[in-house]
Design a protein around this motif. Sequence first.
Motif: not given
Length: 179
Positions: A6-25
């Motif tokens: 479902s495309p409804d998950h796109a925002l939820g994925m971004a809300v989790v993945a983007v901060p995790c990417g910044i922390i991993g970085d």
Amino acid sequence: KRRGISPDHALGMAVVAVPCGIIGDRIVHLVDNLGFYWHHPGQIIGLQLVGLAIYGVMGGGLLGLVLYCHWKKLPVLRVLDSAALALPIGQIIGKFANIINGDTWGTVTKLPWGFKYVNPGAFLPANLLGVSTHPTPVYEQLWLLVILGVLLYALPRLKTDGMAIVLYLGLYSFGRFFL
């Protein structure tokens, strides 16, 4: 949507993945510069987003994506395959920041398309100011365009979940080895 997610998950994925990417970085940056931060622990929590490693962003972001998939009971490999096209696009855009601030440079060159940074505020070593260097961010952007083309061609033909992300990671690693 074509992959049954479902495309409804796109925002939820971004809300989790983007901060995790910044922390991993940030974690990769801290490990890479452990000597400095060992002597300057007050600067560990920093807001600068320059000079950091793509490996941390990708590792942290992909980990966040996997955690989201487990949380929402989504097929991890199918979701990662869906993200495989977004990764090179995001990197191509991000490389423009490298070009602007000069935090990624190549070896010295006499070729006419070399980059010459003259702004003392650029993030390259002082001995390279005014010196023509290979434009490695542009080379990487070109390689990422090739990867994007391969993925666009291959994605509809791949029958096994997980193969698109493996293809992306393999091609990207191959190109980075030479860059």
